[in-house]
Design a protein around this motif. Structure first.
Motif, PDB file in Angstrom:
ATOM      1  N   UNK A   1       0.559  -1.082  -0.063  1.00 60.79           N
ATOM      2  CA  UNK A   1       0.053  -0.008   0.087  1.00 60.79           C
ATOM      3  C   UNK A   1       0.828   1.121  -0.089  1.00 60.79           C
ATOM      4  N   UNK A   2       1.643   1.399   0.806  1.00 64.84           N
ATOM      5  CA  UNK A   2       2.913   2.450   0.589  1.00 64.84           C
ATOM      6  C   UNK A   2       4.134   2.892  -0.839  1.00 64.84           C
ATOM      7  N   UNK A   3       3.366   3.755  -1.436  1.00 62.12           N
ATOM      8  CA  UNK A   3       3.885   3.477  -2.905  1.00 62.12           C
ATOM      9  C   UNK A   3       5.443   4.136  -2.161  1.00 62.12           C
ATOM     10  N   UNK A   4       5.569   5.003  -1.330  1.00 62.12           N
ATOM     11  CA  UNK A   4       7.116   5.363  -0.620  1.00 62.12           C
ATOM     12  C   UNK A   4       8.192   4.485  -0.564  1.00 62.12           C
ATOM     13  N   UNK A   5       7.596   3.335   0.319  1.00 67.89           N
ATOM     14  CA  UNK A   5       8.499   2.208   0.508  1.00 67.89           C
ATOM     15  C   UNK A   5       8.222   0.997  -0.444  1.00 67.89           C
ATOM     16  N   UNK A   6       8.024   1.254  -1.425  1.00 70.78           N
ATOM     17  CA  UNK A   6       7.740   0.300  -2.271  1.00 70.78           C
ATOM     18  C   UNK A   6       8.325   0.265  -3.468  1.00 70.78           C
ATOM     19  N   UNK A   7       8.603   1.535  -3.900  1.00 69.92           N
ATOM     20  CA  UNK A   7       9.139   2.097  -4.749  1.00 69.92           C
ATOM     21  C   UNK A   7      10.369   1.725  -4.614  1.00 69.92           C
ATOM     22  N   UNK A   8      10.901   1.613  -4.715  1.00 69.16           N
ATOM     23  CA  UNK A   8      12.876   0.922  -4.640  1.00 69.16           C
ATOM     24  C   UNK A   8      12.699  -0.384  -5.366  1.00 69.16           C
ATOM     25  N   UNK A   9      11.094  -1.404  -4.455  1.00 72.65           N
ATOM     26  CA  UNK A   9      11.289  -2.965  -5.158  1.00 72.65           C
ATOM     27  C   UNK A   9      11.224  -2.576  -6.704  1.00 72.65           C
ATOM     28  N   UNK A  10      10.234  -1.571  -7.197  1.00 68.76           N
ATOM     29  CA  UNK A  10       9.315  -2.030  -8.249  1.00 68.76           C
ATOM     30  C   UNK A  10      11.350  -0.998  -8.900  1.00 68.76           C
ATOM     31  N   UNK A  11      11.384  -0.039  -9.099  1.00 66.16           N
ATOM     32  CA  UNK A  11      12.444   0.925  -9.638  1.00 66.16           C
ATOM     33  C   UNK A  11      13.711  -0.598  -9.941  1.00 66.16           C
ATOM     34  N   UNK A  12      14.193  -2.265  -8.742  1.00 65.23           N
ATOM     35  CA  UNK A  12      15.113  -3.134  -9.476  1.00 65.23           C
ATOM     36  C   UNK A  12      14.280  -3.173 -10.239  1.00 65.23           C
ATOM     37  N   UNK A  13      12.834  -3.446  -9.990  1.00 67.19           N
ATOM     38  CA  UNK A  13      12.290  -5.011 -10.998  1.00 67.19           C
ATOM     39  C   UNK A  13      12.438  -4.822 -12.768  1.00 67.19           C
ATOM     40  N   UNK A  14      12.490  -2.755 -11.992  1.00 65.87           N
ATOM     41  CA  UNK A  14      12.599  -2.563 -13.959  1.00 65.87           C
ATOM     42  C   UNK A  14      13.671  -2.795 -14.419  1.00 65.87           C
ATOM     43  N   UNK A  15      14.624  -2.264 -13.261  1.00 66.92           N
ATOM     44  CA  UNK A  15      16.137  -2.292 -14.547  1.00 66.92           C
ATOM     45  C   UNK A  15      16.682  -3.792 -14.304  1.00 66.92           C
ATOM     46  N   UNK A  16      16.106  -4.859 -13.956  1.00 65.95           N
ATOM     47  CA  UNK A  16      16.644  -6.496 -14.559  1.00 65.95           C
ATOM     48  C   UNK A  16      15.632  -7.243 -14.314  1.00 65.95           C
ATOM     49  N   UNK A  17      14.373  -6.941 -15.398  1.00 69.23           N
ATOM     50  CA  UNK A  17      13.899  -7.632 -15.712  1.00 69.23           C
ATOM     51  C   UNK A  17      14.359  -8.120 -17.177  1.00 69.23           C
ATOM     52  N   UNK A  18      15.318  -7.539 -17.875  1.00 74.66           N
ATOM     53  CA  UNK A  18      15.645  -8.345 -18.870  1.00 74.66           C
ATOM     54  C   UNK A  18      14.818  -8.213 -19.971  1.00 74.66           C
ATOM     55  N   UNK A  19      14.347  -6.818 -20.081  1.00 71.49           N
ATOM     56  CA  UNK A  19      13.365  -6.491 -21.227  1.00 71.49           C
ATOM     57  C   UNK A  19      11.689  -7.239 -21.116  1.00 71.49           C
ATOM     58  N   UNK A  20      11.545  -8.704 -20.320  1.00 66.90           N
ATOM     59  CA  UNK A  20      10.433  -9.023 -19.730  1.00 66.90           C
ATOM     60  C   UNK A  20       9.232  -7.655 -19.589  1.00 66.90           C
ATOM     61  N   UNK A  21       7.625  -8.488 -20.001  1.00 69.02           N
ATOM     62  CA  UNK A  21       6.527  -7.841 -19.238  1.00 69.02           C
ATOM     63  C   UNK A  21       6.544  -7.575 -18.068  1.00 69.02           C
ATOM     64  N   UNK A  22       6.315  -6.725 -17.540  1.00 67.97           N
ATOM     65  CA  UNK A  22       6.117  -6.409 -16.533  1.00 67.97           C
ATOM     66  C   UNK A  22       4.297  -6.546 -16.459  1.00 67.97           C
ATOM     67  N   UNK A  23       3.753  -7.481 -14.821  1.00 65.21           N
ATOM     68  CA  UNK A  23       2.701  -7.382 -14.045  1.00 65.21           C
ATOM     69  C   UNK A  23       2.728  -6.939 -12.405  1.00 65.21           C
ATOM     70  N   UNK A  24       2.272  -5.361 -12.343  1.00 68.28           N
ATOM     71  CA  UNK A  24       1.799  -5.577 -10.953  1.00 68.28           C
ATOM     72  C   UNK A  24       0.934  -6.438 -10.193  1.00 68.28           C
TER      73      UNK A  24
END
Length: 852
Positions: A11-34
């Protein structure tokens, strides 16, 4: 699912933002699903507290759930916005579950999720030495998630732990069956290899090892294989590089694996199988072309006479690898075209949906236009009917006009007859004029007598006015707008000392005197008679415990009151600005003085005055903590209810709720919309409970009743007031609860019931300076505050000094003439030597002197 990377967000965007950014940087070009699991609240906040959702009404719960859904949508929009900044358009899966970790596990099982990123712990638990999970949710997901899912746990933008996924038996069987199908690459290689059983043993070892090194994944039934090697990240040329690394110095590879028939050709087959498992498009489009480019041996004889070229000895041409790369490139282009085609298909679907929406809008507009046209036709029909009616009325008017013309001709004939009558009347008028002259003379004589009588009456009024002015001085004055602007410095915010429902209150220096100036709000100026009604009411009231109105300014819409330095009772009870708390003796005096002021207002003639908005914020304290009631006289004149109660007519004020705190409001007002004098008694009871306990007003009556029933009154008494005498405190508690009765008929009378309890307490425990208006009427000795602190004599011209004390004007002037610049009472230096007449105290002194 293997081409999709799922990220579990909270629920907290501020606390979970780092997780999403890490996933985007290490996705290897895969599609993303939240993934977002919402946990519905079990308690719902309302009116400053929280209630269980099961005890609330369905309508209220639905409204709160709607708010929850809106907040959840805002959170998901923010996550999508972060992804959009990094050029990714994610999919979103959200669900409502009572347990978040169970919801994540259920989604993984339902959707067959293979790759998941989620938080390992809160950021506050992060450390460089952190190697294990700290979150109970993360531990639960790791333990209960199907083993085929690969989970990466992130904390503060760092990968803390990875739970590798493994292929289950069903997946391995599917891959093995695909590799062994007739016509597949492995099948063809196996068949071709079957013809090489008679190959020379010298080549078998090297070729077999080459086959085993290329085939990095063993598709055997019942085995479990690490999925991380199937994610498509290995370069197609890896097997070749691995072989080059395994060669010895003599260009040969030592054989350490078992020999299998056809191993010299199953080598390429295994490498191709791995690549086709990673990319299905390669399997479908590139396999046939690649097979056509390979010439398989047909007999063992060929192997004996001309041994096949070997990669190990460097004799194989690189054409095979070039064709393999070309096939992979073609497969990649086919996959890219398929992806572009899917995008175009999605866009076409979106355009179709948009077209359907536009068609629906056009259809609704068309129906609306048809409806308007129908209404217009109906309006035209009505207008035609009206025109027909007007024509009918016009015909009637024409007929009436004709009749009027006929009457005119008859009237003209009557006028002729009247002219003859006028001549006769003129003769009579001449004789009447003579009589009129006679009457005029008599009238002049009567007017002269009337003027003399008026002069005598005016003289009598003047004498009576002088006599009344000696009893009650008229001090009220109309001030100029420029004076108000100068006193408030054009409504400087730094001079604001209060904010009421009627206006803002400023501290100002007016004619060298500290005053309180109340500037009315614009919405209170719509009815000018309201301001005049309040001014007319306040200028007639004189009581020691009522705030004195000094003057007004109609142009500035301002009322000028005497300034009281100790603020409101509400601020003193809460010790605002670290002010010392009120002692219990002072609180008894304040309660007695407030009761005296209410008795005076309720007994005012010809009509009682209702305060209607009695709260601690309306009780002001002067320098000696003498309480003075303000903001009264705002209610309009009452209406008489026809019902008789105890043979007395009950006065009812029909009004609306404007700014009154709900805790001080008469409960019967919420049912009837009418305020009575007993409504002030209810508010007084709540204030008395606050003086006893120092607690907020909401629910204070029930708390005190429970404490009395349990014998725990001492636990509720305000310890800041000192040691209350228990018997008197208990007596005050019972009296306050009687005032707070639900029905007004059960509340006590202020003068006969409340005053008889409070006044003896004040006499026994009150301070020497604190007194009341009623007690001064019953004793021949003057109250202490009637005496000048300097001369100790009853004051005739009391004036308020800068220290907040009232002195005899003559005595204080002599004090100043003697060179003193300090206060006679506190010995502190005075801010100024200006004096303000205390008209309220002067009126009280004069009234006392008339009685004694």
């Amino acid at each position: 699912m293997e081409d999709m990377l799922y990220v579990a967000m909270g629920d907290s965007v501020k606390k979970n933002k780092s997780i999403l950014i890490w996933a985007l940087q290490n996705s290897g070009g895969k599609k993303m699903c939240i993934i977002h699991i919402n946990q519905p609240a079990t308690v719902i906040p309302m009116m400053g507290t929280k209630f269980p959702a099961s005890s609330m009404k369905e309508k209220e719960v639905r409204a709160y759930r709607q708010i929850e859904r809106q907040n959840k949508q805002k959170i998901l929009d923010e996550y999508c916005r972060i992804c959009g900044k990094m050029g990714v358009r994610p999919e979103v899966i959200h669900s409502d579950m009572d347990c978040i970790e169970k919801g994540i596990v259920e989604l993984i099982s339902q959707r067959g999720i293979r790759k998941l990123v989620m938080g390992a712990a809160a950021d506050k638990h992060y450390s460089k030495k952190m190697i294990d999970l700290k979150s109970q949710k993360a531990i639960y997901v790791r333990l209960h998630t199907p083993p085929s899912c690969r989970i990466q746990f992130i904390c503060k933008g760092y990968l803390i732990h990875t739970r590798e996924g493994v292929l289950d038996e069903a997946d391995v069987e599917v891959r093995s069956s695909q590799n062994s199908k007739p016509g597949s690459l492995n099948h063809l290689m196996t068949q071709s290899g079957g013809q090489n059983i008679g190959a020379a043993p010298s080549n078998a070892g090297r070729v077999s090892f080459y086959s085993e090194s290329i085939a990095s994944i063993d598709y055997t039934r019942g085995s479990r294989t690490d999925v991380s090697s199937l994610d498509g990240t290995e370069d197609p040329s890896t097997p070749k590089r691995r072989l080059d690394a395994q060669r010895g110095s003599d260009g040969c590879v030592e054989s350490s694996t078992r020999y299998r028939p056809g191993s010299s050709y199953s080598t390429c087959s295994s490498s191709r199988e791995v690549d086709t498992a990673r990319n299905p498009s390669v399997r479908s489009e590139g396999t046939d072309n690649w097979l056509q480019s390979i010439e398989l041996p047909h007999s063992n004889e060929n192997l004996h006479h001309s041994s096949p070229p070997s990669v190990l000895d460097g004799s194989i041409d690189d054409t095979l690898y070039a064709k393999l790369d070309q096939a992979m490139e073609d497969a990649e282009n086919a996959r890219r075209e398929a992806f572009q085609e899917s995008e175009r298909c999605g866009k076409a679907k979106k355009d179709a949906v948009e077209a359907m929406r536009r068609a629906q809008v056009s259809e609704s507009l068309y129906s609306e236009e048809v409806k308007q046209r129908k209404e217009t036709q109906e309006a035209l029909a009505k207008e035609k009917e009206e025109i027909q009616k007007v024509k009918t009325q016009l015909n009637q008017v024409m007929e009436e006009l004709q009749n009027a013309l006929e009457k005119q001709s008859s009237l003209e004939s009557q006028i002729t007859e009247s002219d003859e009558m006028v001549k006769g009347l003129e003769l009579r008028m001449a004789s009447a004029m003579e009589l009129l002259q006679t009457y005029k003379k008599e009238r002049d004589e009567f007017e002269a007598e009337r003027d003399n009588a008026q002069k005598k009456a005016e003289e009598l009024r003047r004498k009576q006015g002088e006599a009344s002015s000696t009893k009650t001085p008229q001090f009220f004055s109309e001030l100029l707008f420029s004076e108000i602007e100068e006193a408030t410095r054009n409504s400087d915010p730094s001079l604001k000392i209060g904010e009421g429902r009627h206006g803002s209150i400023y501290k100002g220096l007016l004619r060298q005197t500290q005053v309180a100036i109340k500037m009315l709000h614009p919405h209170n100026l719509q009815d000018p008679s309201g301001l005049q009604h309040e001014v007319d009411t306040l200028r007639k009231l004189r009581h020691p415990n009522l705030v004195t109105l000094i003057g007004s300014c109609e142009e500035a819409h301002a009322l000028i009151y005497e300034y009281l330095p100790n603020g409101t009772l509400e601020d003193r009870l809460s010790c605002k600005d670290n002010t010392p708390p009120l002692s219990w003796q002072t609180r008894i005096c304040i309660a007695t003085e407030l009761c005296s002021a209410l008795i005076f207002l309720h007994s005012y003639t010809p009509v009682s005055i209702l305060h209607g908005d009695l709260t601690p914020a309306k009780v002001l304290l002067d320098a000696n903590f003498i309480s003075k009631l303000c903001d009264f006289g705002n209610c309009p004149p009452p209406s008489l209810d026809q019902s008789l109660k105890d043979n007395n007519i009950t006065l009812c004020w029909r009004t609306e709720l404007k700014g009154t705190t709900i805790a001080y409001l008469d409960p019967e007002f919420l049912l009837t919309g009418e305020l009575t004098l007993k409504s002030d008694v209810y508010s007084f009871g709540i204030i008395l409970l606050q003086l006893l306990t120092g607690r907020p007003p909401l629910g204070i009556a029930k708390e005190l009743q429970f404490a009395l029933d349990a014998g725990k009154l001492k636990t509720l008494l305000d310890p800041l007031a000192g040691d209350w005498p228990f018997e008197q405190a208990e007596q005050l508690a019972h009296l306050a609860l009687r005032c707070c009765e639900m029905y007004r008929t059960n509340r006590p009378d202020l003068s006969s019931d409340v005053w008889t309890v409070l006044e003896p307490m004040r006499v026994s425990y009150g301070g020497s300076y604190s007194s009341s208006y009623l007690s001064s009427q019953e004793h021949s000795e003057p109250p202490s505050y009637f005496l000048c602190p300097i001369s100790q004599e009853v004051m005739h011209d009391p004036h308020l000094a800068a220290d907040g004390f009232t002195y005899e004007a003559k005595a204080l002037s002599e004090w100043f003439d003697g060179g003193h610049t300090t206060s006679p009472m506190t010995n502190l230096k005075l801010e100024h030597c200006n004096l303000l007449p205390n008209h309220a105290l002067r009126s009280a002194i004069q009234e006392w002197q008339q009685r004694h």
